[in-house]
Each structure stands twice: as structure tokens, then as C-alpha cells.
Design a protein around this motif. Structure first.
Motif, PDB file in Angstrom:
ATOM      1  N   LYS A   1     -26.933 -41.789  65.315  1.00 52.79           N
ATOM      2  CA  LYS A   1     -25.474 -41.654  65.214  1.00 52.79           C
ATOM      3  C   LYS A   1     -24.972 -42.151  63.870  1.00 52.79           C
ATOM      4  CE  LYS A   1     -23.926 -41.889  70.028  1.00 52.79           C
ATOM      5  NZ  LYS A   1     -23.111 -42.653  70.980  1.00 52.79           N
ATOM      6  N   SER A   2     -25.566 -43.230  63.385  1.00 51.43           N
ATOM      7  CA  SER A   2     -25.143 -43.792  62.104  1.00 51.43           C
ATOM      8  C   SER A   2     -25.464 -42.865  60.961  1.00 51.43           C
ATOM      9  CB  SER A   2     -25.827 -45.156  61.899  1.00 51.43           C
ATOM     10  OG  SER A   2     -25.547 -45.659  60.613  1.00 51.43           O
ATOM     11  N   ALA A   3     -26.678 -42.291  60.991  1.00 51.99           N
ATOM     12  CA  ALA A   3     -27.105 -41.434  59.882  1.00 51.99           C
ATOM     13  C   ALA A   3     -26.443 -40.079  59.947  1.00 51.99           C
ATOM     14  CB  ALA A   3     -28.619 -41.276  59.909  1.00 51.99           C
ATOM     15  N   ASP A   4     -26.257 -39.569  61.171  1.00 45.63           N
ATOM     16  CA  ASP A   4     -25.736 -38.216  61.318  1.00 45.63           C
ATOM     17  C   ASP A   4     -25.015 -38.139  62.654  1.00 45.63           C
ATOM     18  OD1 ASP A   4     -27.203 -34.875  61.448  1.00 45.63           O
ATOM     19  OD2 ASP A   4     -25.156 -35.550  61.209  1.00 45.63           O
ATOM     20  N   PRO A   5     -23.738 -38.492  62.697  1.00 42.06           N
ATOM     21  CA  PRO A   5     -23.043 -38.630  63.967  1.00 42.06           C
ATOM     22  C   PRO A   5     -22.761 -37.289  64.624  1.00 42.06           C
ATOM     23  CG  PRO A   5     -21.512 -38.881  62.152  1.00 42.06           C
ATOM     24  CD  PRO A   5     -22.873 -38.732  61.545  1.00 42.06           C
ATOM     25  N   THR A   6     -23.790 -36.611  65.067  1.00 37.79           N
ATOM     26  CA  THR A   6     -23.638 -35.311  65.708  1.00 37.79           C
ATOM     27  C   THR A   6     -24.329 -35.333  67.047  1.00 37.79           C
ATOM     28  OG1 THR A   6     -25.637 -34.514  64.644  1.00 37.79           O
ATOM     29  CG2 THR A   6     -23.573 -34.113  63.502  1.00 37.79           C
ATOM     30  N   ARG A   7     -24.041 -34.355  67.852  1.00 36.86           N
ATOM     31  CA  ARG A   7     -24.608 -34.275  69.180  1.00 36.86           C
ATOM     32  C   ARG A   7     -25.910 -33.485  69.164  1.00 36.86           C
ATOM     33  NH1 ARG A   7     -22.339 -30.006  73.049  1.00 36.86           N
ATOM     34  NH2 ARG A   7     -24.502 -30.295  73.576  1.00 36.86           N
TER      35      ARG A   7
ATOM     36  N   PRO B   1     -16.377 -24.985  58.471  1.00 36.76           N
ATOM     37  CA  PRO B   1     -15.913 -26.317  58.095  1.00 36.76           C
ATOM     38  C   PRO B   1     -15.844 -26.470  56.580  1.00 36.76           C
ATOM     39  CG  PRO B   1     -17.624 -26.445  59.776  1.00 36.76           C
ATOM     40  CD  PRO B   1     -17.571 -25.028  59.302  1.00 36.76           C
ATOM     41  N   ALA B   2     -15.010 -27.369  56.130  1.00 33.60           N
ATOM     42  CA  ALA B   2     -14.831 -27.556  54.688  1.00 33.60           C
ATOM     43  C   ALA B   2     -16.146 -27.906  54.020  1.00 33.60           C
ATOM     44  CB  ALA B   2     -13.805 -28.657  54.444  1.00 33.60           C
ATOM     45  N   THR B   3     -16.420 -27.237  52.914  1.00 32.58           N
ATOM     46  CA  THR B   3     -17.698 -27.455  52.234  1.00 32.58           C
ATOM     47  C   THR B   3     -17.677 -28.688  51.348  1.00 32.58           C
ATOM     48  OG1 THR B   3     -16.955 -26.022  50.432  1.00 32.58           O
ATOM     49  CG2 THR B   3     -18.205 -24.993  52.214  1.00 32.58           C
ATOM     50  N   ASN B   4     -16.500 -29.308  51.158  1.00 35.83           N
ATOM     51  CA  ASN B   4     -16.452 -30.483  50.285  1.00 35.83           C
ATOM     52  C   ASN B   4     -16.546 -31.794  51.060  1.00 35.83           C
ATOM     53  OD1 ASN B   4     -13.993 -30.351  51.520  1.00 35.83           O
ATOM     54  ND2 ASN B   4     -12.775 -30.691  49.669  1.00 35.83           N
ATOM     55  N   VAL B   5     -16.843 -31.715  52.360  1.00 34.87           N
ATOM     56  CA  VAL B   5     -16.987 -32.928  53.167  1.00 34.87           C
ATOM     57  C   VAL B   5     -18.272 -33.650  52.780  1.00 34.87           C
ATOM     58  CG1 VAL B   5     -17.376 -33.790  55.499  1.00 34.87           C
ATOM     59  CG2 VAL B   5     -15.664 -32.021  55.100  1.00 34.87           C
ATOM     60  N   ILE B   6     -18.191 -34.955  52.612  1.00 39.20           N
ATOM     61  CA  ILE B   6     -19.379 -35.766  52.343  1.00 39.20           C
ATOM     62  C   ILE B   6     -19.855 -36.333  53.675  1.00 39.20           C
ATOM     63  CG2 ILE B   6     -20.297 -37.809  51.197  1.00 39.20           C
ATOM     64  CD1 ILE B   6     -18.240 -37.324  48.985  1.00 39.20           C
ATOM     65  N   TYR B   7     -21.011 -35.861  54.149  1.00 43.05           N
ATOM     66  CA  TYR B   7     -21.453 -36.268  55.474  1.00 43.05           C
ATOM     67  C   TYR B   7     -22.308 -37.517  55.442  1.00 43.05           C
ATOM     68  CZ  TYR B   7     -26.358 -34.822  54.978  1.00 43.05           C
ATOM     69  OH  TYR B   7     -27.667 -34.725  54.596  1.00 43.05           O
ATOM     70  N   ASN B   8     -22.803 -37.917  54.280  1.00 38.63           N
ATOM     71  CA  ASN B   8     -23.685 -39.072  54.234  1.00 38.63           C
ATOM     72  C   ASN B   8     -23.681 -39.637  52.822  1.00 38.63           C
ATOM     73  OD1 ASN B   8     -25.485 -40.971  55.086  1.00 38.63           O
ATOM     74  ND2 ASN B   8     -27.277 -39.644  55.039  1.00 38.63           N
ATOM     75  N   GLN B   9     -23.775 -40.955  52.705  1.00 39.46           N
ATOM     76  CA  GLN B   9     -23.876 -41.602  51.401  1.00 39.46           C
ATOM     77  C   GLN B   9     -25.181 -42.384  51.336  1.00 39.46           C
ATOM     78  OE1 GLN B   9     -20.406 -43.340  49.260  1.00 39.46           O
ATOM     79  NE2 GLN B   9     -21.493 -45.271  49.456  1.00 39.46           N
ATOM     80  N   VAL B  10     -25.916 -42.174  50.271  1.00 45.53           N
ATOM     81  CA  VAL B  10     -27.209 -42.816  50.090  1.00 45.53           C
ATOM     82  C   VAL B  10     -27.147 -43.701  48.857  1.00 45.53           C
ATOM     83  CG1 VAL B  10     -29.684 -42.454  49.691  1.00 45.53           C
ATOM     84  CG2 VAL B  10     -28.387 -40.858  51.125  1.00 45.53           C
ATOM     85  N   GLU B  11     -27.599 -44.937  48.989  1.00 47.06           N
ATOM     86  CA  GLU B  11     -27.633 -45.848  47.852  1.00 47.06           C
ATOM     87  C   GLU B  11     -29.067 -45.989  47.361  1.00 47.06           C
ATOM     88  OE1 GLU B  11     -26.858 -50.521  47.353  1.00 47.06           O
ATOM     89  OE2 GLU B  11     -25.026 -49.366  47.779  1.00 47.06           O
ATOM     90  N   ILE B  12     -29.263 -45.769  46.064  1.00 48.77           N
ATOM     91  CA  ILE B  12     -30.585 -45.899  45.446  1.00 48.77           C
ATOM     92  C   ILE B  12     -30.521 -47.059  44.460  1.00 48.77           C
ATOM     93  CG2 ILE B  12     -32.397 -44.726  44.137  1.00 48.77           C
ATOM     94  CD1 ILE B  12     -31.097 -42.061  44.929  1.00 48.77           C
TER      95      ILE B  12
END
Length: 831
Positions: free
Chosen positions: A275-281, A321-332
Motif C-alpha cells: 500500500k505504501s509503495a503503490d496504494p492500489t487494489r 487519468p492525468a499523465t502528470n500525476v507523480i505516483y511514487n518518489q524515490v530517493e537515491i
């Protein structure tokens, strides 16, 4: 009458089960869930509440909780969308009277709204868009409210008695009692007493009607409630165990692990992490045939009758759905001055092509020289070195062999001058040697074993000796000799038995080793179906091990399609998840573990997204991230991973007219470079030590102090496409069949930046360097002119941007990468 009770398992995170299937015959049965059946294609006959109905395409019917019903096919095939959901969403004293056979012009809008909710739920389940679970719950509640408002009726006692016999009423009481009191101590004896029955009679009564013993049913209900608590509360394991009626945590853990193959704690952690990484069903499921009641079909275009409801006024945005949605943020976060872990690149060790004779063509050779100039592969593999078209083997009237190495010399001379070595696939059989006439592919490769093994051995012996005499032992000892191609596919690539191949391999390997032990021989270039569905690999490994047959490497192939078992008839084409490739490597290695071949060198001598050379996805931007994702996932597990193949100059079947027809190649037949080609180009720029790696990125360093940060946004195909519905894939529209996750944000933090740097970024996505997308923007000409081809060559390269950085000790940047996109950042020290 005896009815079968169906116990329905909900999807993990919603009180529903949503699936597509076809029905042959389902006997009278019942369940506590409300069921909505929508006919996508064909027709189906339903017996419900003592009435018979025949529903056709676009019809809907609602089966109420505890209503006995039967389903069977008519003289037409059928495809159904079925939604089953908890009756708790409806008033328990209400019945839903919804049957579109009674639809009129006046009430059609009410039925269309149900169709629209089903279409939206199916879309959400398939696309995995951000927020799908919450959105689906909202749709479910709106659907339930709509049914109550426009289709409900008060359930009278007379109605209750008319549709349920006495035994059914008794069982209904028992199940409702269990559902309300599962948290309390419930025994078989106490319920038998409540129903004024003997323990023995009630035990058999319950098992006959439900199909499972009373205690197992009670445990299943408690586990269902426990799963809901694990997902939706932060209660402790002890509290959940007691709240759900388990005597203690130990017993709870035992039953939970038996059903879900996981402890409750691990289950909760996995769900929370997901859920945290990808809050989808959980996505829409497609029913597999578990009994004679259901059978699978290809659902191509089946959903079109439903999805048109997505386009109703005010609702069309649901499909895009809007293509500019940021679904996940990754920190490197990386220390650029760290030493890193050395690694060996396995993706550029071996490349592939269709068959030998194609390598004599000018266009093939032009493309290959360009490939080698840029990517520098070590070895090359292709079929057909002994095909009749290579003119290698004929016989005199007396049956004496005649060998001719002219075309082989011409091909091998070219390859060696280009700086690449043969990975020799010893297939297929010269027709003069084949014991029967079975062939494969448009160019008719003979798949039969030799009619005379000694003559085959002599051919192999003379071929190897000729190569040694022409190129020398030092050179040929770096080659690999692979015996045949996919012999496990009996009747497809090998017209003999398994044991015949084993003996054939033994003879061929012994022949090669008799010339020199320095020569590398192996095989069997096994198909991935055998890896997952039978013991073919174990039998081959055991044969080589027990009989001490020479084998220096094990080769195999992997594609995304469901690996049919050999005894299965043609069935629904389904696609495996993106972990399938690395899982296949692990599975093969596990088969070798414990044998004296445990450390055998592994080569994946073919891999691509699809095993079909007409899959339109192969030309798209998806393939760029696909290549990088799987190359990095399998790092350190294989000697080589050989993408099939480097070019669309490839003729296993007749070539279509379109220049982008979904061919396997990194380049199309005109030499236009696809995103998959550029993915290999970006991989080639990586250093030789890993500083950091995780899902979606890798950071490397090189000996010259440079750094490379490769980031990508891999987006898999959606569940509808993966399950066989290809209706969204056309020549000019090839991106509607992917999950819709939106953009991905990468926050890059680099320490140890003590030099001035030249920072170069290489951006590859649908707007930058994707030749298929450029072709579409050009107008998708079937036969482009040379001017148009030149334009596409110019436009189809990654965007490059150069920036000069002062020594600052630290660098922090944020990059946004769209679905299927790739970004490589290189930092070159300046002195």
C-alpha cells in the motif's frame, strides 16, 4: 433437492470478487454474496428463483444473497463479467429485483448506470491507477446505493418461503448465526442443539450442503474476518486472534499459515508495504479452469461491449487519468567517493539473430556492423547453420557425404572481422540426414533426428575440424557449441522422443570433446515451459550427471507468455508478472542445486517480451524500460542474457508490409533503432562497480572516477491485456494496454563531489527518441520515403543535455520520469 454452497474468497483488500470467465455448466448452488452477472459476449441460460432466463450480450442480472441459481451455456459461447460482493452493503431485509430482460426505454438509464459502474470498476481493477482502491470502494458503495434506490423490494415471509425449502432455511439460519457470532465459542453440538438435531445428523447435514466440514467453514469465516482486521486496523495479533474467535495466537498462526502460506504478521507487513509503495487494489482476475464448470476463452474484444460506457457524458475522464500525476518518489543517496562492488555486465556478452543465411545479406550486415560499433557484443547466436540453404551437406547417389563450407566461411569471416565470435547453435538438420520430413518456420527448418547418428557425428566432426583448421585452436576454443534448439518442445522443434534427444546430445557432445577438451559444449536451449511445468530439466541434468556426459553450460529461453504444459490444449494467452524472468533463473538454479552440476554456467540464449514476432508492443517505448529492468534484475545470476534478436531482418514467418509490425529486433528492417536498442546503449555506459541499486535505478562508478546514474520507470501491461484481451492494441494505438501509474520522481543526493564535473544526461521516453512514436507523429506511412526515413533516424535518438558543475561536495537534483521513460546521468571528472 440438494444445493451446493459456494464459499467465496474476496480479493485481499476489498469485500468483492471481480472476474471474467466463460461458463459451460454450473449446477444449482448458492452463496451469501450478492452476485451481478453481465454478459459481455454470446448468451447464457440462468435458472434463478424457480424461473428460467436467457441473457444475451449487454444483459445484466442480480442474484441475491442466498438465492439458489444455475448457469449454463446456450448454443453460443459466452464471456461473462461477474461481480460478487458482501451483502452487508445492502439492507438485509431487501431483495434486489434487477434483470435487464425487463428493461424499458423509461428505465434504461437505471440499467446503464449499473453498466457504467461495472465498467469503471473493471477499468480501475485492471489499470492500477493511483488511488484505485479508494476509488473502487466509492464505486462499490454507489453501485450498492443505486441498487437499493431503484431496484430493491421488501422481502416478505411468503417470498422467503417460496424460493427456499426447509433445509435451505435451516442452513441459512446457521450461516447467519455463524456470521454474527464467529467471535464467540461456537461448537457443532451447540448449533445442533439450537436446531433440535442430533450431533451426527447435523454434522452430515452441514457437510453435505456446504461441501466442507463445520469446523473448517467456521475457521474460514474467522480467517476472513482476521484478514480484514490485519489490513484495516492496527490491533495486535493477540487482540485480532481473540476478536475473531481463535482460542489463542498460536492456533491463529497455525490456521493462517495453512491457508495463506504466511504468518499474520508477515502478511500485514507485505500488505502495508504494498500500500505504501503503490496504494492500489488487487487487479481484476480472470478465472482459470478448476473444474468442468468453467472453461477459459480468449477475451479479445470481449470488454468492448462494457467499456463503451466509460465514454458517457461527464465520465470519460475515468479512462484517461492525468499523465502528470507523480505516483511514487524515490530517493537515491550515494557517496560518490565510495569504492562500490565490482560486477560483470552480462547483457552485452551474447546477441542473437534469426538464421545463418540472413547473415549473408547486405542489409543484415550493415545493421550488424552498426550494432557492433556502438554496443560491442562478444558472441552471436542464430539458427540454421546446417540448413539446406547454407549448402553444407548433400550426399552422392551411394549415400556418401559431401561437405561444403563455402557459405559458412563467408559468414564466419565477416563476423570475426567485425569482432564477434560464434555461439554455434547446432540446428537444424540437413534434409538429406533427417529421418522424417517435419519442419518449422517459414524457411522450413528440419526438426527430425538424424536417420543415421554416425553421419551426423561425422558432419559435426568435420565442421569443427574445418573451423579449427581455418581459425585456429586459440580462436575456436572461445566459441560455444550448443546442441539443438528447444528439444523439449516435442513435435515443434524436435520430432523425436526425450530419450532420443538425450542420446543425440551425448553423441554430439562426445564428438566435439573427442576433437579437443578445450571446446565448450552444452545445451539444451530449453523452452521455459519445461522449466515450470515438468521434469524435463531434471531428467536432462540427471542423465548428464549419471552418465558423465560432457556439459559446460546450460542454456534456456524465457518469454512473458504463460508457459503451457505439454498436455494442455490451446488455451488463453496470459502474460506472467515482471518477476517471471528472474524467478525462472532462480528456478533453474534450484534444479541444479544438490547435483554435481550445481555451479554450471547458465545462459539465457533467448528472451524478449513476447514469443510472437508480431507483437506490436515490441516497437514501443515500453521495451526500453523492459530491457533495463530485466537486465538489472538478473545481474549476477547468469553468464549471458541474449535478447532475441538484434534485427527485424528476420523471417520465421512471412514479413508484413508495415515497417513497425512488432518484430523482435532492436532495429527494424530499415535499420531504425527502437527504444530497446537505445536501452542497451545506455546500459553500455555504466561503470564496473555498483554504488547503489534498487527497484528503478542503479548507480555505478568507473575506474576513471566517473559516475553513472541510470533511472527508469517500468510500467507493466494491465491485467486485461495480460489475461488475453488485446482489443486495446492496434497498429497506431499501443499504449492503452498498460497500467496507468503516472510519473515517477527521483530525488538524487550525491556526496563526495570533490571535482569539477561534466554532467551529461540522456533522456529516452515517448517524446525523446522513441522511433515508433515519431513514426506516428509523422503520419505512420506504411512505405516511408528515404527522406522520411532520414527524418526518423535523426529524431529517434535519446535527448542529450550537457552541464558543467563546480566542485561543491554535494549534489541534489530531482528528476521526473514518465511511464516507460529512462534517464541516464553521467558525471565525468574534469581536471
Amino acid at each position: 433437492m440438494s444445493y451446493l454452497y459456494e464459499f467465496i474468497d474476496y480479493q485481499e483488500d476489498l469485500p468483492i470478487r471481480l472476474f471474467v470467465n466463460s461458463v459451460a455448466y454450473v449446477p444449482f448452488h448458492w452463496h451469501k454474496e450478492v452476485e451481478i452477472i453481465y454478459v459481455l459476449q454470446g448468451a447464457v441460460a440462468i435458472h434463478l428463483d424457480q424461473q428460467n432466463y436467457t441473457l444475451s450480450q449487454d444483459d445484466i442480472i442480480v442474484v441475491n444473497s442466498m438465492s439458489v441459481h444455475q448457469i449454463e451455456r446456450t448454443n453460443q459461447d459466452n464471456v461473462l463479467l461477474t461481480l460478487q460482493f458482501s451483502p452487508d452493503l445492502l439492507d438485509e431485509h431487501m431483495l434486489v429485483a434487477c434483470n435487464s430482460l425487463y428493461q424499458t426505454p423509461e428505465n434504461r438509464g437505471h440499467y446503464d448506470r449499473i453498466r457504467r459502474y461495472l465498467a469503471q470498476m473493471a477499468w480501475e481493477a485492471s489499470k492500477k491507477t493511483q488511488g484505485s482502491r479508494n476509488y473502487s470502494m466509492g464505486l462499490l458503495h454507489m453501485l450498492a446505493g443505486h441498487l437499493v434506490r431503484y431496484f430493491s423490494m421488501r422481502m416478505t415471509e411468503e417470498k422467503h418461503k417460496n424460493v427456499k425449502d426447509y433445509d435451505y432455511q435451516r442452513l441459512n439460519r446457521v450461516l447467519q448465526f455463524i456470521d454474527r457470532n464467529y467471535s464467540q465459542k461456537i461448537t457443532l453440538q451447540s448449533i445442533a442443539d439450537q436446531e433440535h438435531l442430533s450431533l451426527h445428523y447435523f454434522s452430515h447435514f452441514f457437510s453435505d450442503k456446504i461441501g466442507i466440514p463445520f469446523q473448517k467453514y467456521l475457521t474460514s469465516v474467522r480467517l476472513e474476518k482476521a484478514v480484514d482486521a490485519l489490513i484495516n486496523t492496527n490491533h495486535s495479533m493477540t487482540q485480532i486472534a481473540l476478536d475473531c474467535g481463535f482460542a489463542n495466537v498460536k492456533l491463529f498462526n497455525k490456521y493462517f499459515k495453512e491457508k495463506y502460506d504466511s504468518t499474520p504478521g508477515a502478511f500485514r507487513e507485505e500488505v502495508m508495504a504494498a500500500k505504501s509503495a503503490d496504494p492500489t487494489r488487487k487487479p481484476l482476475t480472470y478465472e482459470e479452469s478448476t473444474s468442468a464448470d468453467y472453461y477459459e476463452v480468449d477475451t479479445i474484444q470481449a470488454m468492448e461491449s462494457l467499456y463503451r460506457y466509460l465514454e458517457l457524458p461527464q465520465e470519460s475522464s475515468i479512462a484517461s487519468p492525468a499523465t502528470n500525476v507523480i505516483y511514487n518518489q524515490v530517493e537515491i543517496t550515494v557517496d560518490g567517493s565510495a569504492a562500490g562492488i565490482a560486477f560483470t555486465k552480462h547483457w552485452n556478452w551474447l546477441t542473437t539473430a534469426g538464421r545463418a543465411v540472413e547473415g549473408l545479406r547486405a542489409d543484415w550486415q550493415t545493421q550488424f556492423l552498426e550494432l557492433q560499433r556502438r554496443l560491442r557484443f562478444s558472441h552471436i547466436r542464430f539458427h540454421g547453420i546446417f540448413n539446406d540453404e547454407m549448402m553444407v551437406y548433400t550426399e552422392t547417389e551411394d549415400g556418401e557425404p559431401i561437405y561444403n563450407w563455402a557459405y559458412i566461411d563467408k559468414l564466419y569471416d565477416f563476423l570475426l572481422q567485425a569482432g564477434i565470435r560464434p555461439f554455434v547453435a547446432l540446428s537444424f538438420m540437413p534434409s538429406a540426414l533427417a529421418r522424417s520430413k517435419e519442419t518449422i518456420f517459414w524457411w522450413r527448418g528440419h526438426i527430425a533426428p538424424p536417420k543415421d547418428q554416425k553421419k551426423w557425428n561425422a558432419l559435426v566432426r568435420e565442421f569443427v575440424r574445418h573451423c579449427l583448421n581455418r581459425y585456429g585452436m586459440e580462436e575456436v576454443s572461445t566459441w560455444y557449441f550448443e546442441v539443438w534448439n528447444e528439444p523439449d518442445l516435442s513435435g515443434v522443434c524436435w520430432a523425436g522422443t526425450k530419450q532420443e534427444y538425450f542420446e543425440f546430445y551425448a553423441e554430439t557432445a562426445a564428438t566435439i570433446k573427442s576433437i579437443s577438451s578445450k571446446l565448450s559444449v552444452g545445451g539444451p536451449a530449453m523452452g521455459y515451459g519445461s522449466l515450470w511445468n515438468d521434469d524435463w530439466a531434471e531428467d536432462f541434468i540427471g542423465f548428464c550427471s549419471v552418465k558423465r556426459i560432457p556439459i559446460d553450460f546450460f542454456s534456456f529461453h524465457v518469454y512473458s507468455e504463460y508457459p503451457n504444459q505439454k498436455d494442455e490444449e490451446v488455451k488463453l494467452t496470459t502474460l506472467m508478472p515482471p518477476t517471471f524472468y528472474v524467478d525462472s533463473v532462480k528456478r533453474l538454479r534450484s534444479k541444479l542445486t544438490g547435483t554435481d552440476l550445481a555451479e554450471l554456467e547458465l545462459h539465457m540464449t533467448e528472451w524478449n517480451f513476447s514469443l510472437y514476432d508480431r507483437n506490436l508492443i515490441h516497437d514501443t517505448m515500453f521495451m526500453g524500460a523492459f530491457v533495463i529492468h530485466h537486465a538489472l534484475q538478473t545481474l549476477g545470476t547468469l553468464k549471458s542474457i541474449a535478447f532475441w534478436s538484434f534485427t527485424d531482418v528476420f523471417e520465421e514467418s512471412q514479413v508484413p508490409s508495415s515497417i513497425f509490425y512488432g518484430g523482435f529486433g532492436l532495429m527494424n528492417r530499415n535499420g531504425l533503432k527502437k527504444p530497446s536498442y537505445h536501452a542497451f546503449g545506455l546500459l553500455s555506459k555504466l561503470g564496473d562497480c555498483i554504488l547503489a541499486q534498487d527497484e528503478g535505478y542503479i548507480v555505478t562508478s568507473a575506474r576513471d572516477g566517473s559516475l553513472q546514474i541510470l533511472m527508469y520507470n517500468y510500467t507493466h501491461v494491465d491485467q486485461l491485456f495480460a489475461s488475453g484481451d488485446w482489443s486495446g492494441l492496434t497498429e497506431t494505438s499501443r499504449y492503452t494496454i498498460f497500467e496507468e501509474k503516472g510519473n515517477r520522481s527521483y530525488v538524487l543526493k550525491l556526496d563526495g563531489m570533490e571535482h569539477k564535473y561534466k554532467m551529461t544526461s540522456y533522456r529516452l521516453d515517448r517524446e525523446h527518441g522513441s522511433v515508433f512514436d515519431e513514426w506516428i507523429r509523422l503520419g505512420a506511412p506504411t512505405y516511408p520515403t528515404e527522406e522520411e526515413l532520414q527524418f526518423l533516424r535523426y529524431r529517434s535518438v535519446p535527448e542529450i543535455h550537457v552541464e558543467w558543475l563546480e566542485a561543491a561536495g554535494q549534489l541534489e537534483r530531482t528528476y521526473i520520469i514518465p511511464s516507460h521513460g529512462i534517464l541516464l546521468i553521467t558525471l565525468q571528472p574534469q581536471y
